[in-house]
Design a protein around this motif. Structure first.
Motif, PDB file in Angstrom:
ATOM      1  N   ILE A  36      19.361  38.611 -29.886  1.00  0.00           N
ATOM      2  CA  ILE A  36      19.728  38.149 -28.544  1.00  0.00           C
ATOM      3  C   ILE A  36      20.842  39.023 -27.971  1.00  0.00           C
ATOM      4  O   ILE A  36      21.432  38.720 -26.957  1.00  0.00           O
ATOM      5  CB  ILE A  36      20.126  36.656 -28.527  1.00  0.00           C
ATOM      6  N   LYS A  37      21.098  40.152 -28.668  1.00  0.00           N
ATOM      7  CA  LYS A  37      22.152  41.064 -28.204  1.00  0.00           C
ATOM      8  C   LYS A  37      21.545  42.265 -27.487  1.00  0.00           C
ATOM      9  O   LYS A  37      20.343  42.513 -27.569  1.00  0.00           O
ATOM     10  CB  LYS A  37      22.959  41.543 -29.400  1.00  0.00           C
ATOM     11  N   LYS A  38      22.418  43.007 -26.832  1.00  0.00           N
ATOM     12  CA  LYS A  38      21.957  44.156 -26.061  1.00  0.00           C
ATOM     13  C   LYS A  38      22.263  45.473 -26.777  1.00  0.00           C
ATOM     14  O   LYS A  38      21.916  46.543 -26.297  1.00  0.00           O
ATOM     15  CB  LYS A  38      22.688  44.134 -24.705  1.00  0.00           C
ATOM     16  N   GLU A  96      13.009  46.051 -22.910  1.00  0.00           N
ATOM     17  CA  GLU A  96      14.079  47.003 -22.637  1.00  0.00           C
ATOM     18  C   GLU A  96      14.724  47.440 -23.954  1.00  0.00           C
ATOM     19  O   GLU A  96      15.419  48.451 -24.025  1.00  0.00           O
ATOM     20  CB  GLU A  96      15.115  46.353 -21.700  1.00  0.00           C
ATOM     21  N   TRP A 100      17.163  50.496 -25.310  1.00  0.00           N
ATOM     22  CA  TRP A 100      18.415  50.216 -26.028  1.00  0.00           C
ATOM     23  C   TRP A 100      18.415  50.923 -27.384  1.00  0.00           C
ATOM     24  O   TRP A 100      19.457  51.431 -27.818  1.00  0.00           O
ATOM     25  CB  TRP A 100      18.612  48.702 -26.225  1.00  0.00           C
ATOM     26  N   LYS A 125      18.532  52.300 -16.122  1.00  0.00           N
ATOM     27  CA  LYS A 125      19.497  51.198 -16.115  1.00  0.00           C
ATOM     28  C   LYS A 125      20.365  51.207 -17.365  1.00  0.00           C
ATOM     29  O   LYS A 125      21.282  50.407 -17.499  1.00  0.00           O
ATOM     30  CB  LYS A 125      18.764  49.865 -15.998  1.00  0.00           C
ATOM     31  N   VAL A 187      22.918  44.784  -9.664  1.00  0.00           N
ATOM     32  CA  VAL A 187      23.240  43.460  -9.134  1.00  0.00           C
ATOM     33  C   VAL A 187      24.347  43.586  -8.075  1.00  0.00           C
ATOM     34  O   VAL A 187      24.250  43.014  -6.985  1.00  0.00           O
ATOM     35  CB  VAL A 187      23.650  42.484 -10.260  1.00  0.00           C
TER      36      VAL A 187
ATOM     37  N   PRO B  37      17.575  36.299 -23.124  1.00  0.00           N
ATOM     38  CA  PRO B  37      18.943  35.985 -23.545  1.00  0.00           C
ATOM     39  C   PRO B  37      19.989  36.964 -23.015  1.00  0.00           C
ATOM     40  O   PRO B  37      21.057  36.539 -22.551  1.00  0.00           O
ATOM     41  CB  PRO B  37      18.893  36.030 -25.081  1.00  0.00           C
ATOM     42  N   GLN B  38      19.674  38.252 -23.067  1.00  0.00           N
ATOM     43  CA  GLN B  38      20.654  39.250 -22.611  1.00  0.00           C
ATOM     44  C   GLN B  38      20.858  39.162 -21.104  1.00  0.00           C
ATOM     45  O   GLN B  38      21.923  39.503 -20.599  1.00  0.00           O
ATOM     46  CB  GLN B  38      20.190  40.659 -23.003  1.00  0.00           C
ATOM     47  N   GLU B  41      23.176  36.266 -20.499  1.00  0.00           N
ATOM     48  CA  GLU B  41      24.515  36.683 -20.908  1.00  0.00           C
ATOM     49  C   GLU B  41      25.171  37.519 -19.797  1.00  0.00           C
ATOM     50  O   GLU B  41      26.339  37.328 -19.459  1.00  0.00           O
ATOM     51  CB  GLU B  41      24.413  37.499 -22.202  1.00  0.00           C
ATOM     52  N   LYS B  46      29.137  38.030 -15.353  1.00  0.00           N
ATOM     53  CA  LYS B  46      29.448  38.306 -13.948  1.00  0.00           C
ATOM     54  C   LYS B  46      29.846  37.038 -13.198  1.00  0.00           C
ATOM     55  O   LYS B  46      30.076  37.077 -11.994  1.00  0.00           O
ATOM     56  CB  LYS B  46      28.239  38.942 -13.256  1.00  0.00           C
ATOM     57  N   GLU B  88      18.286  29.431 -28.126  1.00  0.00           N
ATOM     58  CA  GLU B  88      19.063  30.067 -27.059  1.00  0.00           C
ATOM     59  C   GLU B  88      18.403  29.806 -25.692  1.00  0.00           C
ATOM     60  O   GLU B  88      19.088  29.575 -24.699  1.00  0.00           O
ATOM     61  CB  GLU B  88      19.140  31.575 -27.334  1.00  0.00           C
ATOM     62  N   THR B 149      14.643  43.574 -19.002  1.00  0.00           N
ATOM     63  CA  THR B 149      15.677  42.542 -19.055  1.00  0.00           C
ATOM     64  C   THR B 149      16.761  42.724 -17.984  1.00  0.00           C
ATOM     65  O   THR B 149      17.258  41.745 -17.420  1.00  0.00           O
ATOM     66  CB  THR B 149      16.294  42.503 -20.467  1.00  0.00           C
ATOM     67  N   SER B 150      17.130  43.971 -17.678  1.00  0.00           N
ATOM     68  CA  SER B 150      18.121  44.186 -16.609  1.00  0.00           C
ATOM     69  C   SER B 150      17.602  43.615 -15.300  1.00  0.00           C
ATOM     70  O   SER B 150      18.356  43.066 -14.497  1.00  0.00           O
ATOM     71  CB  SER B 150      18.398  45.678 -16.400  1.00  0.00           C
ATOM     72  N   GLU B 153      17.809  39.813 -15.148  1.00  0.00           N
ATOM     73  CA  GLU B 153      19.150  39.435 -14.704  1.00  0.00           C
ATOM     74  C   GLU B 153      19.279  39.606 -13.180  1.00  0.00           C
ATOM     75  O   GLU B 153      19.817  38.741 -12.487  1.00  0.00           O
ATOM     76  CB  GLU B 153      20.183  40.314 -15.426  1.00  0.00           C
TER      77      GLU B 153
END
Ligand code: SF4
Lengths: 213, 465
Positions: A36-38, A96, A100, A125, A187, B37-38, B41, B46, B88, B149-150, B153
């Motif tokens: 669940i991490k980036k 993604e 990464w 990105k 964003v 999830p990311q 997060e 933000k 999660e 994923t970006s 978000e």
């Protein structure tokens, strides 16, 4: 990536994988999407090719049966910043995590004759530059890898790859490469248009009410 | 002058940015546990909230075990890391107030199966999800695409996607198909023709008499695999069948529905619309398709000889050699020479009721071949499962020796307990035959539910008639 007065430069050794259609399942297998991490995906890049055993999220490189013949396990390619491949790199899933994993390994640029659409988009990105070259230029670079270690210098501002005294220009849309050069956040950019989105939404609620049920 | 894609683009166009990209307003956003999830997060970091809560629908599908029975809770998932991801999603949906069909819900299922059947996918919508098979929803006349994923978000935070316009391609399927040929065969055949990069940079509209003749479910199978042809977007203009389908699943008031229907009827490419590329395919000659290699474009008629390096052009020799090697194809010259170990009927490509009906038709009264160690049927959603059970399909399958499972992505990808063991050969109705996709060193052959069912009974691929 280092910055100098001339602009941004990626320079270093290019690793190469002579295959078409390297899909995102190869770049990082599904098992590792459970994170669940980036960050922290470097050990899982090309997992199926880099190791002789089946890995699990959390198991480190040191505990694995490494396939010494795979290019990223060989010196000096284990420190490559650039990756060279053939056609349709990054096709398949939208994960993604593929970008990464490349980024975490230290890859700053991928050179191929074409890319999967979603992968291409995801790369910018995360500070990874996908560079499209003509098939003949890809062929040229692959031929060079047979002669010696391929060291390339990529100038992001001028959009040129230099190899010895040969310069190969490439095309990438300005707004995309700017994201890498300036590390822009989408964003933030979009939220500057907040009012326009609100106005658009108001009209839409009137005209297409079924969307908002 | 305009294509359906052009029209949907304009309808959702908020503004053009200095960069030259556009902001497209997003009507519907689906979420699942793997790619979100990311993004949540990032939103938290933000200090932002979802822009419009009712646009979002979530469900866990990739990690869920398919032998869980009812009353199973996320916390009971055995694989610790899978559990964290599903839990999660529960937490994030609760925290942000997003509607979720959680693991206990009877409406849970593969996100691309539940969206249309619960009435959340409607013609004319823009739909995104952190999943490349979001193209599936295009079958109802939506502009639907997979995102990273970006972007998940970004859509949560702004209700918009920042994109550049795609080119237009029209793929016209004309004619009538032969017996035991389904929409899966048609889309595999297309990928064989144009390759897995053939649609890159395009939105593909599927049209022609064949498309009109098939069900909305069959159309979903085709749009689902547009991404395997390289296209992020696949779409089909809504017609009477689409509207009937939507009506039967709709939760909208009658008045609103009627108003919507008027609009939906306008959703089609103009007669003189300009496409950047057009392809016409005669479907009447297409035979059942089966993949032999490690890319969906490595596909052929079930009875053709498997390609060798000798009959391949120079460009492709290396790919063919690597694929044959991975797939364990040595001296076998035909697909029917290969012995299968497992059969998987499921995935967002082929786990809808029509798929299960077609497979059951073949299986009825027969027994799974002795070389098949496991044949599983995984309905795409709780509703599909219930419907199939009402029709007695589960019984047909289990009587023949199949295992009947709970909904999820299952053996489509190796994230949950349903996986191939090294070197196992699988007849699969899913969409990707990439190396290791169904499990480490597993060997995947993509095919239709009809052919997969036949393979289960026969032990090898062959002529289902
Ligand atoms: S069924 Fe397979 S392709 Fe479809 S969403 Fe699940 S994992 Fe992805």
């Amino acid at each position: 990536m280092k910055s100098n007065s001339e602009g941004l430069i990626i320079d270093g050794i290019a690793a190469f994988i002579d295959r078409d259609n390297i899909d995102t399942d190869q770049i990082i297998p599904t098992e590792y999407l459970k994170s669940i991490k980036k960050f922290g995906f470097e050990d899982y890049l090309f997992d199926g090719w880099r190791y002789k055993d089946d890995g699990k999220l959390g198991i480190t490189k040191e505990e694995r049966d490494i396939d010494e013949s795979f290019i990223l396990n060989k010196k000096p390619f284990n420190e490559s910043k650039i990756l060279l491949a053939r056609d349709n790199f990054g096709c398949g899933s939208s994960r993604e995590h593929a970008v990464w994993a490349l980024r975490d390994f230290g890859i700053k640029a991928v050179i191929a004759s074409s890319f999967g659409d979603i992968f291409y988009n995801n790369s910018f990105k995360n500070g990874v530059l996908p560079i499209k070259l003509a098939k003949s230029e890809i062929e040229f670079l692959f031929n060079q890898t047979q002669k010696k270690v391929l060291e390339l210098t990529i100038n992001l501002q001028n959009k040129v790859i230099s190899y010895g005294d040969k310069n190969i220009p490439f095309h990438v849309e300005k707004h995309l490469i700017d994201r890498i050069i300036y590390g822009l956040d989408d964003v933030d950019i979009t939220l500057q248009e907040k009012d326009k989105i609100f106005d658009f939404e108001k009209i839409r609620i009137q005209e297409r009410p079924w969307i908002f049920k | 002058m305009k294509t359906l894609y052009d029209k949907l683009w304009e309808e959702h166009h908020v503004t053009r940015l200095d960069s030259g990209e556009s902001l497209l307003y997003i009507d519907r956003h689906y979420l699942h546990e793997v790619t979100s999830p990311q993004a949540f997060e990032g939103l938290t970091k933000k200090n932002l909230k979802p822009w419009r809560l009712d646009a979002n629908i979530a469900t866990p599908d990739h990690n869920v075990p398919t032998t869980r029975g009812s009353d199973f809770r996320s916390e009971q998932i055995e694989d610790e890391i899978s559990k964290i991801q599903v839990v999660e999603l529960d937490k994030n949906c609760n925290k942000f107030g997003i509607k979720q069909f959680d693991i206990q819900s009877t409406n849970q299922g593969i996100v691309h199966v539940i969206g249309p059947e619960l009435g959340y996918t409607l013609p004319g919508m823009t739909i995104v999800c952190g999943d490349s098979h979001t193209s599936t929803h295009g079958a109802l006349g939506c502009l639907a695409m997979g995102i990273g994923t970006s972007e998940v978000e970004h859509v949560l935070a702004t209700q918009c996607l920042k994109v550049s316009k795609l080119k237009n391609m029209n793929v016209r399927f004309e004619g009538e198909v032969g017996e035991h040929v389904s929409s899966k065969d048609i889309v595999l055949y297309l990928i064989r023709q144009i390759g897995t990069a053939g649609g890159t940079g395009y939105a593909i509209e599927f049209s022609g008499s064949y498309i009109s003749s098939i069900s909305v479910e069959g159309r979903m199978t085709i749009c689902n695999m547009a991404i395997e042809a390289g296209a992020k977007v696949g779409l089909i203009a809504p017609d009477e069948k689409t509207i009937d389908y939507v009506k039967s699943n709709s939760f909208l008031d009658k008045d609103i529905f009627n108003k919507a229907e008027e609009y939906w009827k306008t959703l089609k490419s103009d007669d003189d619309a300009k496409f950047d590329k057009e392809i016409i395919i005669d479907v009447s000659k297409i035979k059942p398709q089966v993949t032999w290699g490690t890319s969906p474009e490595m596909v052929m008629n079930y009875d053709e000889p498997i390609p060798t390096v000798f009959d391949t052009n120079d460009d492709n020799k290396k790919n063919v050699e690597l694929a044959r090697d991975y797939m364990g194809i040595e001296n076998e010259s035909k697909l029917s020479d290969l012995t299968f170990d497992k059969v998987f009927i499921g995935s967002c490509t082929n786990s809808r009721i029509e798929d299960l009906r077609q497979a059951a038709e073949i299986v009825k009264g027969k027994t799974v071949a002795s070389n098949i160690s496991e044949a599983i049927v995984v309905p795409g959603s709780g509703l599909v499962k219930e419907q199939a059970e009402n029709e007695g399909l589960d019984k047909i399958f289990t009587d023949a020796g199949f295992v009947w499972r709970d909904p999820g992505c299952s053996m489509c990808l190796g994230m949950n307990p349903d996986q191939l063991k090294p070197y196992e050969r699988c007849a699969s109705t899913s969409n990707r035959n990439f190396e290791g996709r169904q499990g480490y060193l597993g060997r995947t052959h993509l095919m239709s539910p009809i052919m997969a069912a036949y393979t289960a009974i026969n032990g090898t691929v062959g002529d289902p008639s």
